[in-house]
Design an enzyme around this catalytic site. Structure first.
Site, PDB file in Angstrom:
ATOM      1  N   GLU A  69       1.111  -1.233  -0.062  1.00 51.81           N
ATOM      2  CA  GLU A  69       0.014   0.076   0.273  1.00 51.81           C
ATOM      3  C   GLU A  69       0.742   1.360   0.109  1.00 51.81           C
ATOM      4  O   GLU A  69       0.660   2.538   1.285  1.00 51.81           O
ATOM      5  CB  GLU A  69      -1.339  -0.489   1.272  1.00 51.81           C
ATOM      6  CG  GLU A  69      -1.853  -1.280   1.676  1.00 51.81           C
ATOM      7  CD  GLU A  69      -3.088  -1.073   2.222  1.00 51.81           C
ATOM      8  OE1 GLU A  69      -3.231   0.064   3.273  1.00 51.81           O
ATOM      9  OE2 GLU A  69      -4.423  -2.020   1.948  1.00 51.81           O
ATOM     10  N   GLU A  87      -5.614  -8.010   0.837  1.00 53.60           N
ATOM     11  CA  GLU A  87      -6.203  -8.345   2.670  1.00 53.60           C
ATOM     12  C   GLU A  87      -7.815  -8.094   1.968  1.00 53.60           C
ATOM     13  O   GLU A  87      -8.074  -6.918   1.044  1.00 53.60           O
ATOM     14  CB  GLU A  87      -5.770  -7.341   2.507  1.00 53.60           C
ATOM     15  CG  GLU A  87      -4.517  -7.175   3.530  1.00 53.60           C
ATOM     16  CD  GLU A  87      -3.864  -6.142   3.630  1.00 53.60           C
ATOM     17  OE1 GLU A  87      -4.694  -4.889   4.241  1.00 53.60           O
ATOM     18  OE2 GLU A  87      -2.860  -5.818   3.949  1.00 53.60           O
TER      19      GLU A  87
HETATM   20  C1  FCB Z   1      -4.135  -1.936   5.749  1.00 58.96           C
HETATM   21  C2  FCB Z   1      -2.673  -2.472   5.731  1.00 58.96           C
HETATM   22  C3  FCB Z   1      -2.994  -3.943   7.308  1.00 58.96           C
HETATM   23  C4  FCB Z   1      -3.773  -3.490   8.118  1.00 58.96           C
HETATM   24  C5  FCB Z   1      -5.431  -3.887   6.874  1.00 58.96           C
HETATM   25  C6  FCB Z   1      -6.513  -2.956   8.441  1.00 58.96           C
HETATM   26  O1  FCB Z   1      -4.047  -0.769   4.938  1.00 58.96           O
HETATM   27  O2  FCB Z   1      -1.969  -3.104   4.677  1.00 58.96           O
HETATM   28  O3  FCB Z   1      -1.484  -3.461   7.711  1.00 58.96           O
HETATM   29  O4  FCB Z   1      -3.896  -2.164   9.093  1.00 58.96           O
HETATM   30  O5  FCB Z   1      -5.401  -2.765   6.573  1.00 58.96           O
END
Ligand code: FCB
Length: 396
Positions: A154, A306
């Site tokens: 990110e 994620e």
């Molecule tokens: C993302 C991050 C991860 C976690 C989630 C909730 O942005 O990559 O580390 O904090 O959010």
């Protein structure tokens, strides 16, 4: 609901959030000096308890695990690499393979070694050769064990939090130059490390993990809101992907929700009564479908690196998982080459500036599985789900 053969069903974590005592990192330093509100402390103690984590993955029934390697552990002082740390990561990856769990390794997930931060971190062009050197050591150490790589997690969020909002180290709000430089250096670092990886292992699959919160107009009828959403999307989310596209073998997507923007007040609060997570994030599964279709146009494999929910009492997570799986299936049916799904997160963990207040885990910090983990495991083992299960959790 059924998914293609070999689909990867996993969970995701990041080193600083679970390992504990990451004492050589910039985050640790800011936590200890009170510049950040919460200390990470021993986190989930995964530096020592990683075998328990693997057992948990197996118990749930997952066949993949996204973890990150901590630069501050591997290179605690500039140019000095820690053999014990490298060996420890190798042992963990070997054990994952033995357990039949495909590892996805992230080389940079927000935290930096202190020595790097003291030299300007990602705003200093010197970060690029430094990152390449660190990555090279890790690659030499574990290349035979890892096919799926995420170079940087990110970059757009890291740049925003560090240099626009200023909530994360180096906590420089309004430093537009730092913001632009971080993104530039992250893209360069990615390209160079992807070359290293391809040389080390021709079948390596390399990407970044891109945070994509689709920006939408707060008032869909307003041309101003629409323009803001369009430009914001282009500036904030699309640029890094386009810049690194030739050096992406696949596209890693972190998807949580959407952001609504409008004038005079940019806003994340959608009107209406959509359900929200503990974090206040709107639950918006159809956005996952929209983003997957958008990424599908790049004609590369996509993997969800994620997706998850802060939900301490686990009353929303089951439906959340099912709803997002449905959107994944829709996208696959419509031609997106989706290869896997990494649920954030395996454990309740250190959620950055929020500390331990947000509970994203399929299991608690004590490694007690939540009911949603069992449900997720059923989907993973069956590589899909029967209608009766879906009916119970139907939300969209
Ligand atoms: C993302 C991050 C991860 C976690 C989630 C909730 O942005 O990559 O580390 O904090 O959010």
């Amino acid at each position: 609901m059924s998914f293609p053969d070999g689909f990867l069903w996993g969970a995701a974590t990041a080193a600083h959030q679970i390992e504990g005592n990451n004492v050589h990192s910039d985050w640790w330093q800011a936590e200890q000096t009170g510049r950040l509100p919460h200390p990470s402390g021993s986190a989930c103690d995964s530096w020592n308890r990683w075998r328990d984590d693997i057992r948990l993955l197996s118990e749930i029934g997952l066949n993949a695990y996204r973890l990150s390697i901590e630069w501050a552990r591997v290179e605690p002082y500039a140019g000095r690499f820690d053999r014990v740390a490298l060996d420890r990561y190798r042992a963990q990856l070997e054990a994952l393979r033995r357990a039949g769990i495909e590892p996805l390794v992230t080389l940079h997930h927000f935290t930096n070694p202190r020595w790097l931060a003291e030299r300007g971190g990602w705003s200093n062009p010197d970060v690029v050769p430094r990152f390449v050197e660190y990555a090279g050591r890790v690659i030499d150490q574990v290349k035979d064990l890892v096919r799926w790589w995420v170079t940087i997690n990110e970059p757009s969020i890291l740049a925003f939090k560090s240099y626009i909002e200023g909530a994360w180290p180096p906590q420089e709000p309004g430093n537009l130059r730092g913001y632009v430089r971080l993104l530039r250096h992250a893209a360069r670092g990615h390209v160079r490390v992807s070359r290293l990886l391809r040389r080390a292992r021709p079948d390596a699959m390399v990407s970044m993990a891109f945070a994509i919160w689709p920006l939408q107009a707060l008032r869909p009828w307003s041309p101003i809101d629409q323009a803001m959403a369009f430009v914001g999307d282009w500036l904030w989310q699309g640029r890094v992907i386009r810049r690194t596209l030739p050096a992406l073998d696949w596209i890693g997507l972190n998807y949580y929700s959407r952001t609504l923007v409008g004038w005079p007040r940019p806003s994340t609060t959608p009107p209406g009564s959509r359900e929200r997570t503990d974090f206040g994030w709107e639950i918006y599964p159809e956005g996952l479908y929209a983003v997957l279709r958008r990424l599908g146009r790049f004609k590369k494999p996509v993997l969800i690196t994620e997706n998850g929910i802060a939900d301490a009492d686990d009353d929303q997570r089951p439906a959340y998982i099912v709803a997002h799986a449905r959107q994944m299936q829709r996208a696959i049916e419509d031609g997106v080459d989706l290869r896997g799904y990494m649920h954030w997160s395996l454990l309740d963990n250190f959620e950055w500036a929020e500390g331990y207040e947000q509970h994203f885990g399929l299991a608690t910090r004590d490694r007690v599985l939540r009911p949603s983990a069992r449900l997720y495991g059923r989907i993973a083992r069956a590589n899909g789900a029967a209608d009766d299960l879906l009916g119970t959790f139907s939300v969209t």
